[in-house]
Design a protein around this motif. Structure first.
Motif, PDB file in Angstrom:
ATOM      1  N   ARG A  51      51.712  37.596  39.046  1.00 15.14           N
ATOM      2  CA  ARG A  51      52.985  37.816  38.342  1.00 15.14           C
ATOM      3  C   ARG A  51      53.406  36.589  37.541  1.00 15.14           C
ATOM      4  O   ARG A  51      53.859  36.701  36.401  1.00 15.14           O
ATOM      5  CB  ARG A  51      54.059  38.173  39.375  1.00 15.14           C
ATOM      6  N   GLU A  52      53.241  35.412  38.124  1.00 11.31           N
ATOM      7  CA  GLU A  52      53.747  34.189  37.496  1.00 11.31           C
ATOM      8  C   GLU A  52      52.774  33.556  36.502  1.00 11.31           C
ATOM      9  O   GLU A  52      53.202  32.957  35.515  1.00 11.31           O
ATOM     10  CB  GLU A  52      54.121  33.181  38.582  1.00 11.31           C
ATOM     11  N   SER A  53      51.461  33.674  36.782  1.00 12.51           N
ATOM     12  CA  SER A  53      50.490  33.025  35.899  1.00 12.51           C
ATOM     13  C   SER A  53      49.764  34.001  34.992  1.00 12.51           C
ATOM     14  O   SER A  53      49.150  33.607  33.997  1.00 12.51           O
ATOM     15  CB  SER A  53      49.454  32.253  36.724  1.00 12.51           C
ATOM     16  N   GLY A  54      49.806  35.298  35.345  1.00 14.29           N
ATOM     17  CA  GLY A  54      49.125  36.296  34.529  1.00 14.29           C
ATOM     18  C   GLY A  54      47.622  36.305  34.698  1.00 14.29           C
ATOM     19  O   GLY A  54      46.909  36.938  33.904  1.00 14.29           O
ATOM     20  N   VAL A  55      47.092  35.632  35.728  1.00 13.62           N
ATOM     21  CA  VAL A  55      45.646  35.587  35.934  1.00 13.62           C
ATOM     22  C   VAL A  55      45.134  36.979  36.295  1.00 13.62           C
ATOM     23  O   VAL A  55      45.741  37.709  37.073  1.00 13.62           O
ATOM     24  CB  VAL A  55      45.274  34.564  37.040  1.00 13.62           C
ATOM     25  N   SER A  56      44.023  37.370  35.685  1.00 20.39           N
ATOM     26  CA  SER A  56      43.375  38.633  36.020  1.00 20.39           C
ATOM     27  C   SER A  56      42.612  38.464  37.327  1.00 20.39           C
ATOM     28  O   SER A  56      42.142  37.362  37.638  1.00 20.39           O
ATOM     29  CB  SER A  56      42.414  39.054  34.912  1.00 20.39           C
ATOM     30  N   MET A  57      42.472  39.558  38.076  1.00 20.90           N
ATOM     31  CA  MET A  57      41.796  39.471  39.374  1.00 20.90           C
ATOM     32  C   MET A  57      40.832  40.629  39.574  1.00 20.90           C
ATOM     33  O   MET A  57      41.152  41.776  39.236  1.00 20.90           O
ATOM     34  CB  MET A  57      42.820  39.485  40.520  1.00 20.90           C
ATOM     35  N   LEU A  58      39.676  40.300  40.122  1.00 24.13           N
ATOM     36  CA  LEU A  58      38.736  41.296  40.645  1.00 24.13           C
ATOM     37  C   LEU A  58      38.745  41.116  42.151  1.00 24.13           C
ATOM     38  O   LEU A  58      38.283  40.100  42.669  1.00 24.13           O
ATOM     39  CB  LEU A  58      37.335  41.090  40.078  1.00 24.13           C
ATOM     40  N   LYS A 103      43.743  26.849  36.186  1.00 29.04           N
ATOM     41  CA  LYS A 103      44.336  27.984  35.473  1.00 29.04           C
ATOM     42  C   LYS A 103      43.253  28.862  34.820  1.00 29.04           C
ATOM     43  O   LYS A 103      43.225  29.042  33.589  1.00 29.04           O
ATOM     44  CB  LYS A 103      45.359  27.518  34.447  1.00 29.04           C
ATOM     45  N   PRO A 104      42.370  29.436  35.644  1.00 31.25           N
ATOM     46  CA  PRO A 104      41.289  30.272  35.098  1.00 31.25           C
ATOM     47  C   PRO A 104      41.813  31.574  34.508  1.00 31.25           C
ATOM     48  O   PRO A 104      42.930  32.010  34.803  1.00 31.25           O
ATOM     49  CB  PRO A 104      40.418  30.548  36.334  1.00 31.25           C
ATOM     50  N   LYS A 105      40.977  32.210  33.693  1.00 32.83           N
ATOM     51  CA  LYS A 105      41.329  33.510  33.128  1.00 32.83           C
ATOM     52  C   LYS A 105      41.132  34.622  34.155  1.00 32.83           C
ATOM     53  O   LYS A 105      41.838  35.632  34.123  1.00 32.83           O
ATOM     54  CB  LYS A 105      40.445  33.788  31.896  1.00 32.83           C
ATOM     55  N   LEU A 106      40.140  34.419  35.027  1.00 34.65           N
ATOM     56  CA  LEU A 106      39.762  35.456  35.984  1.00 34.65           C
ATOM     57  C   LEU A 106      39.604  34.852  37.366  1.00 34.65           C
ATOM     58  O   LEU A 106      38.973  33.807  37.529  1.00 34.65           O
ATOM     59  CB  LEU A 106      38.444  36.111  35.558  1.00 34.65           C
ATOM     60  N   LEU A 107      40.160  35.529  38.355  1.00 30.64           N
ATOM     61  CA  LEU A 107      40.012  35.124  39.745  1.00 30.64           C
ATOM     62  C   LEU A 107      39.238  36.225  40.468  1.00 30.64           C
ATOM     63  O   LEU A 107      39.653  37.386  40.474  1.00 30.64           O
ATOM     64  CB  LEU A 107      41.393  34.934  40.380  1.00 30.64           C
TER      65      LEU A 107
END
Length: 263
Positions: free
Chosen positions: A197-204, A167-171
Motif C-alpha cells: 500500500r505504501e510503496s506500491g511494490v508488486s508482489m508474487l 526499493k525493488p519493483k518486484l518482491l
C-alpha cells in the motif's frame, strides 16, 4: 511490469517438465498469488523470474520480461545488476537464508553495498530505517544481533527488510509465512499489505495455503503439474473455481464448521 511468456523448465533428472508453458503477468502495484501443491512448479517459476534457476541442471525456454528487460536468457552479469535492486526475494526459512556468523544489520544492507556507492554510515542508517519500516522493535539493537538471537518472526521481518531496502519493483515471496505460528503469520501478512500500500511494490506470493493467499492477493493463479490451470481475480476464483483441481483445492480449505466437526 512482469511478463512471463510460455516458460518451460525441465531438469535433466526428471521425466517431465517442472514448468510446462506458463504465461503470467503482474502489473505495477499488483499482488498475485501462485498456488498449488508441492511439486506443482510454483517455486521453479519463481526461481526463473529471480534469476536463480540452476541453468546447468535443466533445459529452459520462453521469455521473462521485467519492465522490458528479458531475464530468462540474460547473462549472469546482467542478472546480478537486477537481483536485489529490481527484484527482492523472501524465502520460507530465514534461518537457512541468513549467515549465522554475520550480524543482522550488515546482511540487511548487503544489497546497498553491492548496488550503490553509499558509505558505511548511510548504509547503516537505511538498514535501521528499513528494519523500523517492517516493525522490528529496537532496530538499532537488532542491527548488532546475530540470527540465533532473534525469533522466527523477527528473522522473517529482517529478511523482508533486506529484500525491500533497495526499493525493488518486484518482491517474490516463496512460502514466507509457512514456518511461522498463526499469530506471527497474521502480523507478517499485515506488514506485506502495508508495504504494498505504501510503496506500491508488486508482489508474487507463492503458497500452498489458500487462506493466506485469499487474505493478501488481488489475483490468483493455480498451478498443477507444471501448468497454469486457472487464473483470475482472487475472490472470483475462490467463490466460483472453474477447473476441477481448483475446486478440490478450495474444497479442502479448513472452515470453522469443519474444524468443529473434527474429533
Amino acid at each position: 511490469m512482469l511478463e512471463i511468456q510460455d516458460l518451460r523448465v525441465r531438469f535433466w533428472n526428471r521425466d517431465r517438465d517442472a514448468v510446462a508453458g506458463v504465461s503470467l503477468s503482474i502489473g505495477e502495484g499488483e499482488v498475485v498469488g501462485l498456488v498449488g501443491e508441492s511439486g506443482s512448479g510454483k517455486t521453479v517459476t519463481a526461481m526463473s523470474v529471480a534469476g536463480l534457476l540452476p541453468r546447468k541442471q535443466c533445459g529452459y525456454s520462453g521469455k521473462i520480461f521485467l519492465d522490458g528487460a528479458e531475464l530468462l536468457h540474460a547473462d549472469r552479469a546482467e542478472l546480478r545488476k537486477i537481483q536485489g535492486r529490481d527484484i527482492g526475494v523472501v524465502f520460507q526459512e530465514p534461518q537457512s537464508s541468513l549467515d549465522p556468523l554475520m550480524r543482522i544489520g550488515p546482511q540487511v544492507e548487503e544489497v546497498l553495498r553491492v548496488h550503490t556507492d553509499l558509505g558505511r554510515e548511510e548504509r547503516r542508517r537505511l538498514a535501521v530505517e528499513a528494519m523500523a519500516a517492517v516493525e522490528l522493535a529496537e532496530p538499532e539493537a537488532v542491527y548488532e544481533k546475530y540470527p540465533h538471537q532473534l525469533s522466527g518472526g523477527m528473522l522473517q521481518r529482517a529478511m523482508i527488510a533486506a529484500a525491500v531496502i533497495a526499493k525493488p519493483k518486484l518482491l517474490i515471496l516463496d512460502e514466507p509465512t509457512t514456518a511461522l505460528d498463526v499469530t506471527i503469520q497474521a502480523q507478517i501478512l499485515e506488514l506485506l499489505k502495508k508495504l504494498n500500500r505504501e510503496s506500491g511494490v508488486s508482489m508474487l506470493f507463492i503458497s500452498h495455503d489458500l487462506n493466506v493467499v485469499r487474505k493478501l492477493c488481488g489475483r490468483v493463479a493455480v498451478m498443477q503439474k507444471g501448468q497454469l490451470v486457472e487464473e483470475g481475480e482472487a475472490q472470483e476464483v475462490f467463490r466460483h473455481p472453474k477447473h476441477p483441481y481448483s475446486q478440490r483445492l478450495i474444497a479442502a480449505i479448513p472452515t470453522r464448521k469443519r474444524k468443529e466437526a473434527e474429533p
